[in-house]
Scaffold this motif. Structure first.
Motif: not given
Length: 100
Positions: A50-56
């Motif tokens: 929600k704070k803009g971090k991305t995960f894969s």
């Protein structure tokens, strides 16, 4: 070259196996390399997204090298779930990752 902020290599489910409680996350190097792992709770990962971090998601292939999967997203159904693809399922869909 860095495409994601974090990778997820394993998950822990609740005792009923209905949702993820923890994730094993790795920092991502500037070259996209897999960094050291740490555990994070589902709410912590949701907050980071929600704070803009991305995960894969990532998994080890037959040669023992990391194979990159799909981007994680927060999907609201009746609660917040972590998913790699949006569907109407009332489950987290990272079940292909190893459990810890």
């Amino acid at each position: 070259m860095k495409k994601f902020d974090y990778y997820v290599s394993a998950v822990e489910y609740n005792k009923d196996k209905t949702h993820i409680t923890k994730l094993r996350i790795h920092s991502v190097g500037q070259d996209g390399s897999v960094g050291a792992s740490q555990e994070a709770t589902r709410p912590q990962v949701i907050e980071l997204i929600k704070k803009g971090k991305t995960f894969s998601s990532i998994v080890k292939n037959a040669e023992g090298k990391w194979a990159y999967g799909s981007k994680l997203e927060v999907i609201e159904v009746t609660t917040e779930f972590l998913k790699t693809k949006q569907d109407n399922s009332l489950r987290d869909n990272l079940e292909n990752l190893p459990q810890f």
